[in-house]
Design a protein around this motif. Structure first.
Motif: not given
Length: 315
Positions: A188-198
Motif C-alpha cells: 500500500x505504501x509503495x503504491x501511494x509513493x508510485x502514485x505520487x511519483x506519477x
C-alpha cells in the motif's frame, strides 16, 4: 566554458548550479552554466564585484528552479524514470517478503477470515495445506505485480493507473484488518509513493516544503521510540545490551534523517529491513512491533534517498 578568474565563491556557485542540474540533459545544463559564467564575466567588466553579481543572480536553487520544475513534472525525465523503477522493484521485493513473513506468522493464521475450510487440514505449518499456502503466496504476488506495473507504463497511462492501484491496496489493508492486513501495508505504501511519483505537479518550493515536513514527521517517528527506550533504561524497566544498541542506532538514524545525511538514510532503510526480518524469527507479541517498526524505518529511509537533495556528512 567562458574562462573565469579564480574565485572560490564563483566556482562554488557554478559547481552548486551544475550539481542541482545533474538530471537535466547535458547540453541544456552546459548552456545554462556557460550563460551564467558569461553573465558573471560581463558584470566584472562593468566594475561590479562578485558578491554583487551573485546577489543579483539569486541562489543556485532559484536559478535552477524553473529547469527542475520542468524536469520533475516530466514523467520521462531520467530521475523520474529511476524513481519509478526503484519503487517497482521495491513493490515486488516487499510483496514477496511480506508473503514469507505472513506465512510464518501465528497472527496471520488466527485472524485470517477467508479461505476454504477443507483446505486447512493435513497441514505442515499452523494448519494450512500446501495448496492454501500457494494460494496465499499468489495473492501477495498478484497484488505486488499490480502495484509495480505502473513503473513500466507510459506516464500518461501510469498517472491514473497508479492512483487506482493505491486505492485498491488501501481497501485491501482495511478489509483484511489488523491480522493479515498489516502484511499488505508495504504494498500500500509503495503504491501511494508510485502514485505520487506519477502525478507530481508541485513546484520546486512546494516540493522543498513537503520534504521538510517529511523530515520532521520521520524524525519524530524514529526518535520517539528511542526516547521511550532511554526512559526505560533510566528507570530500570528495560535492561540488557540490546536496548542500549537499539537506542544508539535509533538515535543515529533519527538525527541523521533529520539532517538528511545520505549514510543515515541508507542506515535507516537497512535497519528497517532488518527489523522487519526479525518478525520471521519472533512469533510472539513482538512480531507485529518488529514488522510495523521495520517497514516504518525502511520507507522513511527510502523516501529520503529518493527525494531529499543529496547532503553528505561533511555538509
Amino acid at each position: 566554458m567562458v574562462k573565469l578568474a579564480e574565485n572560490h565563491s564563483v566556482e562554488s556557485y557554478l559547481r552548486s548550479l551544475d550539481r542541482l542540474l545533474r538530471h537535466v540533459p547535458v547540453e541544456a545544463r552546459r548552456d545554462l552554466v556557460e550563460d551564467i559564467a558569461a553573465h558573471i564575466d560581463e558584470g566584472r567588466e562593468r566594475g561590479r564585484n562578485d558578491r554583487e553579481i551573485l546577489a543579483a543572480l539569486g541562489s543556485p536553487q532559484a536559478v535552477a528552479a524553473p529547469y527542475l520544475d520542468d524536469l520533475m513534472q516530466d514523467g520521462n525525465s531520467p530521475r523520474m524514470r529511476t524513481i519509478r523503477r526503484v519503487l517497482g522493484i521495491v513493490a515486488l521485493v516487499t510483496g514477496l517478503f511480506a508473503a514469507i513473513v505472513s506465512r510464518s506468522s501465528d497472527s496471520t493464521i488466527v485472524d485470517m477470515a477467508f479461505g476454504p475450510v477443507d483446505l486447512q487440514g493435513l497441514s505442515i505449518n499452523y494448519g494450512y495445506s500446501d495448496i492454501f499456502a500457494a494460494i496465499q503466496l499468489l495473492i501477495f504476488l498478484a497484488l505486488a505485480l499490480m502495484v509495480a506495473a505502473s513503473a513500466v507504463m507510459r506516464p500518461v497511462i501510469a498517472r491514473k493507473y497508479s492512483i487506482a492501484a493505491a486505492i485498491v491496496m488501501t481497501i485491501v489493508v482495511i478489509f483484511c484488518g489488523t491480522g493479515v492486513g498489516m502484511f499488505f501495508v508495504p504494498s500500500m505504501v509503495t503504491a501511494w509513493m508510485l502514485a505520487g511519483a506519477n502525478n507530481l505537479k508541485l513546484s520546486q518550493d512546494r516540493r522543498a516544503k513537503r520534504s521538510r515536513t517529511i523530515q520532521l514527521i520521520g524524525a519524530a517517528a524514529l526518535l520517539i521510540p528511542v526516547l521511550f527506550a532511554l526512559g526505560g533504561l533510566a528507570t530500570g524497566a528495560v535492561e540488557g545490551g540490546g536496548a542500549y544498541a537499539y537506542a544508539a542506532i535509533g538515535l543515529l538514524c533519527g538525527v541523521g534523517f533529520l539532517l538528511r545525511y545520505r549514510l543515515a538514510l541508507w542506515a535507516t532503510s537497512v535497519v528497517g529491513a532488518g527489523l522487519a526480518a526479525l518478525s520471521i524469527i519472533d512469533q510472539g507479541m513482538l512480531m507485529a512491533a518488529f514488522w510495523l517498526g521495520g517497514i516504518t524505518c525502511f520507507y522513511f529511509g527510502l523516501y529520503g534517498l529518493l527525494w531529499f537533495e543529496k547532503r553528505n556528512a561533511a555538509g
